[in-house]
Structures are given as structure tokens and as C-alpha cells.
Design a protein around this motif. Structure first.
Motif, PDB file in Angstrom:
ATOM      1  N   GLU A 141       3.070  -3.062 -12.888  1.00  0.00           N
ATOM      2  CA  GLU A 141       2.897  -3.017 -14.280  1.00  0.00           C
ATOM      3  C   GLU A 141       4.128  -1.926 -14.857  1.00  0.00           C
ATOM      4  O   GLU A 141       5.064  -2.504 -15.774  1.00  0.00           O
ATOM      5  N   ALA A 183      -0.832  -2.617  -8.330  1.00  0.00           N
ATOM      6  CA  ALA A 183      -0.895  -3.310  -9.657  1.00  0.00           C
ATOM      7  C   ALA A 183      -0.247  -2.221 -10.564  1.00  0.00           C
ATOM      8  O   ALA A 183       0.475  -2.893 -11.369  1.00  0.00           O
ATOM      9  N   ALA A 184      -0.650  -1.221 -10.533  1.00  0.00           N
ATOM     10  CA  ALA A 184       0.079  -0.255 -11.599  1.00  0.00           C
ATOM     11  C   ALA A 184       1.494  -0.038 -11.488  1.00  0.00           C
ATOM     12  O   ALA A 184       2.224  -0.045 -12.379  1.00  0.00           O
ATOM     13  N   ARG A 185       2.006  -0.019 -10.075  1.00  0.00           N
ATOM     14  CA  ARG A 185       3.440   0.061  -9.903  1.00  0.00           C
ATOM     15  C   ARG A 185       4.185  -1.188 -10.308  1.00  0.00           C
ATOM     16  O   ARG A 185       5.031  -1.178 -11.017  1.00  0.00           O
ATOM     17  N   SER A 223      -0.923   2.339 -17.018  1.00  0.00           N
ATOM     18  CA  SER A 223       0.814   2.322 -16.936  1.00  0.00           C
ATOM     19  C   SER A 223       1.119   2.514 -18.568  1.00  0.00           C
ATOM     20  O   SER A 223       2.068   3.299 -18.899  1.00  0.00           O
ATOM     21  N   LEU A 264      -5.031  -0.965  -6.589  1.00  0.00           N
ATOM     22  CA  LEU A 264      -4.703  -0.665  -7.987  1.00  0.00           C
ATOM     23  C   LEU A 264      -3.441   0.278  -8.081  1.00  0.00           C
ATOM     24  O   LEU A 264      -2.829   0.005  -9.096  1.00  0.00           O
ATOM     25  N   LEU A 265      -2.986   0.864  -7.180  1.00  0.00           N
ATOM     26  CA  LEU A 265      -1.752   1.863  -7.488  1.00  0.00           C
ATOM     27  C   LEU A 265      -0.751   0.646  -7.278  1.00  0.00           C
ATOM     28  O   LEU A 265       0.235   0.709  -8.015  1.00  0.00           O
ATOM     29  N   SER A 272      -5.004  -1.459 -14.565  1.00  0.00           N
ATOM     30  CA  SER A 272      -3.381  -0.972 -13.992  1.00  0.00           C
ATOM     31  C   SER A 272      -2.717  -1.070 -15.280  1.00  0.00           C
ATOM     32  O   SER A 272      -1.702  -0.362 -15.740  1.00  0.00           O
ATOM     33  N   LYS A 273      -2.821  -2.238 -16.315  1.00  0.00           N
ATOM     34  CA  LYS A 273      -2.345  -2.269 -17.369  1.00  0.00           C
ATOM     35  C   LYS A 273      -2.469  -1.135 -18.401  1.00  0.00           C
ATOM     36  O   LYS A 273      -1.637  -0.298 -18.853  1.00  0.00           O
ATOM     37  N   ARG A 291      -9.248  -5.013 -12.220  1.00  0.00           N
ATOM     38  CA  ARG A 291      -8.138  -4.357 -11.621  1.00  0.00           C
ATOM     39  C   ARG A 291      -6.803  -4.298 -12.344  1.00  0.00           C
ATOM     40  O   ARG A 291      -5.949  -3.463 -12.557  1.00  0.00           O
TER      41      ARG A 291
END
Length: 262
Positions: free
Chosen positions: A11, A7-9, A117, A4-5, A113-114, A109
Motif C-alpha cells: 500500500e 500488504a502494508a508495504r 498506510s 499484513l506487513l 493494511s490500507k 487484511r
């Protein structure tokens, strides 16, 4: 959690530093505080005790020093909702969402993350913009009875935090509608008129408008002279309900629709 982190990074990397992000940040952190300072300088010139009777150019009496600067915030409100809408529709416009789904294929997920962010930027940019706006206004009127631009007052901080919350919720709703509709235009058409004047007109003519999206947030963060007739619990509840509906719609459509495909 690690995925998840990651994916967030990813984004965050897609968010900037593009023209849209730079423009939104410049408008929020430079243009709006500058506008507040110019208005504050005009107030300092005529005096904070000026009234429409002594200065016919004034539309109404000047707010007490602790609440100066909040009346120019709708500009930043529009910037936030437009940027959030552009951000929500960006992957559809560029086609990056299809590539992301083919690579990850875990929509919950990706959507989390979207949202993470988007909230991170909107929350931080909103707070900095609102504080810079109020501080610029107070700096301009510091010799005319204004408050300290660094410490402010407890009630000023309270309204800053509530306005930050309102902008963040507004940004999330705009983002979710754009994500569900694949276009930035629907949320802008719905929210922008309410932000730039229609909302105030509705509040003056219909008390029930305090429970509409965006207006409920405005009422929650209103200064005393512009307080809505609806109580804080009611407007806060309405704001939460609208947010849940928008997030739910975005989640449902994103989970089921061909982006392509599933």
C-alpha cells in the motif's frame, strides 16, 4: 503478521511518489508554513498588541503569542481531507483493487493494511505541517514578542498534538467514506464546507454543532479565544463515535461489496 506487513508495504508503494502525494506534501510542508510566515511578518510589522481600533484592517484582536498560527490551519485541513478522499477512491479508479483481491482474497487484511498506510502518512504529514506552520509564524514574530519557535510552550504543544489528532481522524473518516462510496467527491462535499467557514458559522449560531463530524475535532483542539461551549469530554466522545461509524461503514461495505466480487 508478516503477510499484513507485506500488504502494508504494498500500500505504501502504491501511495507514492505520484503527483497527488507530491502535491499534498508540498502544500502541507511548504505552502502552508509560507503562508503562516507571511501573516506573521505582517503581525510583526504592526505589532502584536494591535487591535481593530488601531488597525481597522484587522478582523479582531491578535491572539496571544503562544496561540499564533493556528488560525491559518484550515487550509492544511482541507488538503488532508481531499488527499485522504483521493487515496480512498484510488484503487477503484485505477482498477488495482480487483487485481489485489484476486491475488490475496483476504479483505480484512487488505483493509487493515490500507488503514495503516493511510494513518501513517496522514499522522506524520499532519504533525510536521502543523509544527512547521506554528514555527514559521513564531520565527516571523520572534523580535516582536513571539515565543521560541523550537521549544514553544507546553500549551502550544498540547494544541499541536490535539490538532494532529483531529487531522488524522478527519483523514481516516474521509478515507473511509471515499472507500465506501468508491468516489472522492462525497467526503469532500461533506467536510470541506465545514473546514473553510461553515463550521465556524454553525458554532457561533448553534451549540449542538460542536458534536458534528469535523467540528467536534475543531472544538477539541481550539485555542482559548475560540473555545466551544461544549466541554472536552463531549466533543472527544463525539469525535470517537463519528470515527467508529465511518470506519465501520467502510469496513462493512468493503467486506461485502463486489469489487469485483465475492
Amino acid at each position: 503478521m508478516r503477510s499484513l506487513l507485506r500488504a502494508a508495504r504494498f500500500e505504501f508503494q502504491k501511495m507514492g511518489p505520484g503527483k497527488t502525494l507530491i502535491t499534498a506534501t508540498a502544500l502541507l510542508l511548504l505552502a502552508q508554513p509560507l503562508s503562516a510566515y507571511i501573516q506573521g511578518a505582517q503581525f510583526a510589522k504592526i505589532g502584536l498588541d494591535a487591535t481593530p481600533q488601531t488597525y481597522p484592517e484587522l478582523a479582531g484582536p491578535i491572539d496571544p503569542p503562544a496561540y499564533l498560527g493556528f488560525d491559518v490551519l484550515p487550509f492544511g485541513e482541507v488538503v488532508v481531507l481531499v488527499y485522504a478522499a483521493l487515496l480512498g477512491a484510488a484503487d477503484y479508479r485505477t482498477g488495482e483493487l480487483r487485481t489485489t483481491l484476486l491475488a490475496v482474497n483476504r479483505r480484512p487484511r487488505i483493509l487493515l493494511s490500507k488503514y495503516f498506510s493511510a494513518v501513517s502518512y496522514i499522522l506524520s504529514a499532519s504533525f510536521l505541517s502543523i509544527y512547521a506552520n506554528i514555527a514559521a509564524m513564531q520565527f516571523a514574530v520572534r523580535d516582536s514578542g513571539g515565543i521560541d519557535p523550537f521549544s514553544l510552550t507546553p500549551d502550544t504543544w498540547r494544541i499541536i498534538f490535539l490538532t494532529t489528532l483531529h487531522w488524522t481522524v478527519l483523514g481516516l473518516m474521509s478515507y473511509s467514506i471515499a472507500l465506501a462510496s468508491r468516489s472522492w467527491l462525497p467526503p469532500v462535499l461533506v467536510f470541506a464546507p465545514l473546514a473553510i467557514g461553515l463550521g465556524n458559522m454553525l458554532v457561533d449560531r448553534w451549540s449542538g454543532s460542536a458534536y458534528l463530524p469535523l467540528i467536534s475535532g475543531k472544538c477539541l483542539a481550539a485555542i482559548p479565544s475560540k473555545a466551544c461551549t461544549a466541554g472536552t469530554p463531549g466533543t472527544a466522545t463525539a469525535l470517537v463515535v463519528w470515527l467508529v461509524l465511518c470506519l465501520g461503514a467502510g469496513w462493512l461495505v468493503f467486506s461485502r461489496r463486489d469489487a469485483g466480487a465475492r
